[in-house]
Design an enzyme around this catalytic site. Structure first.
Site, PDB file in Angstrom:
ATOM      1  N   ALA A   1      12.964  40.932  83.327  1.00 43.02           N
ATOM      2  CA  ALA A   1      13.050  42.135  84.164  1.00 43.02           C
ATOM      3  C   ALA A   1      13.065  43.388  83.304  1.00 43.02           C
ATOM      4  CB  ALA A   1      14.294  42.102  85.043  1.00 43.02           C
TER       5      ALA A   1
ATOM      6  N   GLU B   1       7.441  30.757  86.699  1.00 40.87           N
ATOM      7  CA  GLU B   1       7.258  30.799  88.143  1.00 40.87           C
ATOM      8  C   GLU B   1       7.403  32.246  88.576  1.00 40.87           C
ATOM      9  OE1 GLU B   1       8.904  26.696  87.388  1.00 40.87           O
ATOM     10  OE2 GLU B   1       9.965  28.587  87.189  1.00 40.87           O
TER      11      GLU B   1
ATOM     12  N   ASN C   1       4.703  38.651  94.800  1.00 41.61           N
ATOM     13  CA  ASN C   1       4.941  39.650  93.755  1.00 41.61           C
ATOM     14  C   ASN C   1       3.628  39.986  93.040  1.00 41.61           C
ATOM     15  OD1 ASN C   1       5.843  41.285  91.679  1.00 41.61           O
ATOM     16  ND2 ASN C   1       7.653  40.030  91.261  1.00 41.61           N
TER      17      ASN C   1
ATOM     18  N   TYR D   1       0.977  39.107  84.606  1.00 46.75           N
ATOM     19  CA  TYR D   1       0.820  37.801  83.956  1.00 46.75           C
ATOM     20  C   TYR D   1      -0.649  37.423  83.804  1.00 46.75           C
ATOM     21  CZ  TYR D   1       5.817  37.428  85.036  1.00 46.75           C
ATOM     22  OH  TYR D   1       7.158  37.646  85.140  1.00 46.75           O
TER      23      TYR D   1
END
Length: 174
Positions: free
Chosen positions: A86, A119, A124, A131
């Site tokens: 995060a 994961e 999102n 990613y």
């Protein structure tokens, strides 16, 4: 853990991001970001457990001495599993998450690892785009993996050496 160089290379538009090993002294700041960023956040005990594990790597990111984010991952045989990641809400969309992950992936490439996994919530889109931009590819869906709210997870993988086709060829040989 291998020795980390103190900074991530930056371009003219991005701040310098320093990666440092996380310790218990960082947990209040980590928990503040975690609780703000996730509907089902990790608890302090989850982070303490990760810090205590020999197979974990817990890193924090700083910009100009200010804590801006973190990663928690685990080593399993030839795999690195990114379990938590995060960036502080006030620092998102500034390239810091990408810079942190680029540095992390560079560090992982120096280890005897073949791939990295993670994961991500299927909804999102920002994280999935991040990613995918770093060459992670979706290889599976975990139905109902997340709670609060219940949602599917995309399982993503990135080759750290070779290519994903090399990795999938190895699976067929099992």
């Amino acid at each position: 853990m291998s020795e980390l160089s103190p900074t991530i290379t930056r371009d003219a538009e991005r701040p310098v991001v320093a990666l440092r090993p996380m310790d218990r002294g960082h947990l209040d700041a980590v928990l503040a970001i975690e609780q703000e960023g996730f509907t089902n956040p990790w608890r302090r005990s989850d982070f303490e457990s990760a810090l205590d594990r020999a197979d974990s790597q817990c890193l924090m990111a700083e910009v100009d001495g200010v804590f801006v984010g973190y990663t928690v991952g685990f080593f399993v045989l030839a795999e690195y599993h990114l379990a938590d990641f995060a960036i502080h809400a006030d620092r998102r969309r500034q390239g810091l998450g990408k810079a942190l992950l680029v540095r992390l992936l560079a560090e992982l490439a120096s280890r005897p690892l073949d791939y990295a996994t993670l994961e991500v919530r299927a909804s999102n889109e920002a994280a999935i785009g991040l990613y995918e931009g770093l060459d992670f590819r979706t290889v599976a869906i975990r139905r109902g993996y997340y709670s609060m709210p219940t949602e599917d997870a995309l399982v993503m993988i990135r080759a750290l050496r070779g290519s994903l086709s090399d990795w999938t060829a190895g699976i067929r040989g099992l």
